[in-house]
Design a protein around this motif. Structure first.
Motif, short mmCIF file in Angstrom:
data_model
loop_
_atom_site.label_atom_id
_atom_site.label_comp_id
_atom_site.label_asym_id
_atom_site.label_seq_id
_atom_site.Cartn_x
_atom_site.Cartn_y
_atom_site.Cartn_z
N VAL A 27 0.84 -1.20 0.00
CA VAL A 27 0.00 0.00 0.00
C VAL A 27 0.87 1.25 0.00
CG1 VAL A 27 -1.67 1.34 1.33
CG2 VAL A 27 -1.98 -1.13 1.11
N LEU A 28 1.88 1.30 0.87
CA LEU A 28 2.75 2.47 0.92
C LEU A 28 3.50 2.67 -0.39
CD1 LEU A 28 2.08 2.32 3.99
CD2 LEU A 28 4.42 3.05 4.42
N ALA A 29 3.89 1.58 -1.04
CA ALA A 29 4.64 1.68 -2.28
C ALA A 29 3.82 2.35 -3.38
CB ALA A 29 5.09 0.30 -2.74
N GLU A 30 2.49 2.30 -3.27
CA GLU A 30 1.64 2.99 -4.23
C GLU A 30 1.88 4.50 -4.21
OE1 GLU A 30 -2.36 2.07 -3.21
OE2 GLU A 30 -2.06 -0.11 -3.28
N ARG A 43 7.83 6.55 1.64
CA ARG A 43 6.90 6.42 2.76
C ARG A 43 7.30 5.19 3.57
NH1 ARG A 43 2.40 9.67 1.27
NH2 ARG A 43 3.11 10.93 -0.49
N ILE A 44 7.20 5.29 4.90
CA ILE A 44 7.79 4.24 5.73
C ILE A 44 6.84 3.72 6.80
CG2 ILE A 44 10.04 5.33 5.40
CD1 ILE A 44 9.98 5.84 8.51
N LEU A 45 7.13 2.49 7.24
CA LEU A 45 6.52 1.87 8.41
C LEU A 45 7.60 1.67 9.46
CD1 LEU A 45 4.45 -0.94 6.65
CD2 LEU A 45 3.50 1.11 7.74
N ARG A 80 12.40 -7.05 7.09
CA ARG A 80 12.83 -7.62 5.83
C ARG A 80 12.38 -6.72 4.69
NH1 ARG A 80 10.95 -13.73 7.37
NH2 ARG A 80 9.19 -12.52 8.17
N PRO A 81 13.00 -6.82 3.52
CA PRO A 81 12.80 -5.81 2.46
C PRO A 81 11.36 -5.55 2.07
CG PRO A 81 14.69 -7.17 1.93
CD PRO A 81 14.06 -7.79 3.14
N ASP A 82 10.46 -6.53 2.24
CA ASP A 82 9.07 -6.33 1.82
C ASP A 82 8.13 -6.09 2.99
OD1 ASP A 82 9.29 -8.87 2.85
OD2 ASP A 82 8.02 -9.82 1.33
N GLU A 83 8.69 -5.79 4.19
CA GLU A 83 7.84 -5.53 5.35
C GLU A 83 8.06 -4.10 5.85
OE1 GLU A 83 7.26 -8.61 8.25
OE2 GLU A 83 7.97 -10.17 6.88
#
Length: 561
Positions: A268-271, A276-278, A295-298
């Motif tokens: 969602v953030l990548a959209e 944008r970060i978590l 990890r890279p996708d989390e």
């Protein structure tokens, strides 16, 4: 300021606790316009981003971590328009803005929970939360033995209305009375994250705030969303802190089911772009397990609470740095470093306690140990100088740059942390680190908010006598003050790119001293009490006074050359 898209890898992020930062209207509670009015001071300090604790619609039973509406601002703090103005001003000043997200639980005032109570057992509405039948012949025993983080049972039984089943029972006749899970306060029911409606709700919340322009989210209780199937009994070890992670399998912490949730959020953030970060609040040990969150996708970051809880001692300090860099570096993530926040005893006090109490317990007038304030502040400055030279991202908590101690002597009548009430006062909780911060020494409420016509100013938690001595205006331009120390450290950190450099350990003169190299800077931290010889080099920063050629105990220096 840090640059996009990887600004978060080296950023200094400043936590704002809104109700205690700055009050614009004189009601004694900080608010969004108050934050906007003080952002210039944070730019002057030298931080890259701000993280705001919750400001959403809430009954405020847990200071906003009980959310009733995730897409609106509580009137205590202002309006959505006030948020937009604050965000625009922050971006104009070059500051990123991260906001809190509270996905483990909602407020019991949330429309979904109210609908769940009304709908009754076996309903779709209840399936959004963790409702269960009780044990025993009458269902009057909780579904398991779990205890709340805030003290007492983690289950509360609801009172059911009568069923309209044609039996002509009296209106007061109950259905089977279920229980709902709340790992925190009774007013904070846990969501059931196996439910697709819950997942869709939070995807919508993310997009709502991303559309408004926020730069990321700090995720509250990021280790708690998934529960072990079957909800088995669990008794934590006696030495566990209230939120502490352990290597063992805790059925409500660090379950594997959290990771698909964050992978979905990452998409969602990548959209909205790569910047944008978590950032996760995950109390998980060991660090090798915590690294799974980044990890890279989390998530992009997670708080390093193992570092926060490491004593000011050379051997454990070196180990936690090595372990952190290895664990996070192994998955391509930066380590984050933090010493204080809104849930722990301020480190200027904690480091003067022997020993500090378990996390979450707090400290108050009747606590067994009281801090040595001089030693605590000296160690806090030395530990901070050590931390800010490390590679990765660093978090600061509002007021630590002023050297603020924990407020210990709060009267019981003023306390508001649910931990205090749910434990019958056995745990003081977190109010002591949340007292509104001082801005102007001579102003009412130390400048926290405007004065009333009678010259007084309100403060939702009472500020102690002498609080104005820590005020920002009293420290500006005073070279030895905590404020100027932080400013110097942050400026040097940026100038010498310490957050992006490789750390190289150097030989140490004693077992109580740590020495490492970062680019052109050599850092020497004396965690002991005895002075040691000061290595050659031009002094760039000192956490405290030093003598000719000697580095005192509890002191850190940065040397050039």
């Amino acid at each position: 300021m840090a640059t996009e898209p990887d600004w978060w890898r080296t950023a200094v992020i400043y936590q704002i606790y809104p109700r205690s930062f700055a009050d614009s209207n004189g009601d004694g509670i900080g608010d969004l316009p108050g934050i906007t009015s003080r952002l210039d001071a944070l730019v002057s300090l030298g931080v890259d981003a701000v993280w705001l604790s919750p400001f959403f619609t809430s009954p405020q039973n847990d200071a906003g971590y009980d959310v009733a509406d995730y897409t609106d601002v509580d009137p205590l703090f202002g309006t959505l328009a006030d948020f937009d103005l604050m965000l625009a001003r922050a971006h104009e000043l070059g500051l990123k803005v991260i906001i809190d997200l509270v996905p483990n639980h909602s407020s019991s005032a949330h429309p979904w929970f109210q609908a769940a109570l009304a709908a009754g057992p076996d309903s779709l509405e209840r399936a959004r939360y963790l409702f269960r039948d009780g044990l025993g012949a009458d269902g009057d025993v909780p579904p398991n033995n779990w205890q709340s983080v805030f003290g007492g049972p983690a289950w509360t039984r609801v009172t059911e209305a009568a069923e309209a089943d044609g039996t002509h029972r009296p209106a007061a006749a109950p259905q089977r009375a279920q229980w709902y899970l709340h790992l925190f306060d009774t007013s904070q029911p846990d969501f059931d994250w196996t439910n697709d409606e819950v997942k869709e709700l939070f995807r919508g919340v993310l997009r709502f705030w991303l559309d408004r322009g926020v730069d990321g989210f700090r995720v509250d209780v990021a280790h708690g969303l998934a529960k072990k199937p079957g909800l088995p009994d669990y008794t934590p070890p006696t030495d566990a802190g209230s939120m502490g992670g352990t290597p063992e399998d805790v059925p409500y912490w660090a379950q594997p089911g959290v990771h698909p949730i964050y992978r979905n959020w990452h998409r969602v953030l990548a959209e909205f772009g790569p910047d944008r970060i978590l950032a996760g609040e995950a109390w998980v040990e060991p660090l090798s397990k915590l690294a799974d969150w980044v990890r890279p996708d989390e998530m992009h970051q997670t708080f390093n609470f193992t570092f926060l809880e490491t004593p000011w001692e050379a051997a454990p300090l070196k180990k936690v740095v090595d372990d952190s860099l290895a664990a996070f570096g192994g998955v391509g993530a930066p380590s984050t470093w933090v010493l204080s926040n809104h849930d722990v005893i301020r480190h200027a006090t904690r480091l003067g306690l022997t020993p500090p109490p378990p996390q979450g317990q707090g400290i108050g007038p009747a606590s067994e140990s009281h801090p040595d304030e001089v030693v605590g502040l000296r160690r806090a400055r030395a530990y901070t100088a050590f931390m800010l030279a490390l590679p990765g991202s660093a978090y600061l908590y509002q007021g630590e740059e002023l050297g603020l101690p924990e407020v210990i002597d709060l009267p019981d009548a003023a306390r508001q942390d649910p931990t205090f009430f749910r434990t019958g006062g056995d745990s003081y909780g977190r109010d002591g680190c949340r007292v509104p911060i001082p801005w102007e020494a001579a102003a009412p409420a130390a400048g926290f908010g405007p004065a009333a016509p009678d010259g007084t100013a309100a403060s939702w938690l009472p500020q102690p006598a002498g609080w104005g001595d820590y005020a920002r205006d009293a420290q500006q331009g005073i070279p030895e003050s905590p404020l100027e120390f932080y400013r110097s450290a942050l400026a040097l950190r940026r100038e010498h790119r310490l957050a992006a450099n490789e750390l190289v350990w150097l030989p140490s003169p004693t077992s109580e001293v740590l020495v490492f190299r970062s680019g052109a800077i050599t850092v020497v931290a004396n965690t002991g009490s005895a002075p040691v010889a000061l290595p050659d080099g031009q002094l760039a920063l000192a956490s405290g006074p030093i003598g000719p050629g000697r580095l005192p105990g509890d002191t850190t220096v940065w040397l050039l050359g």
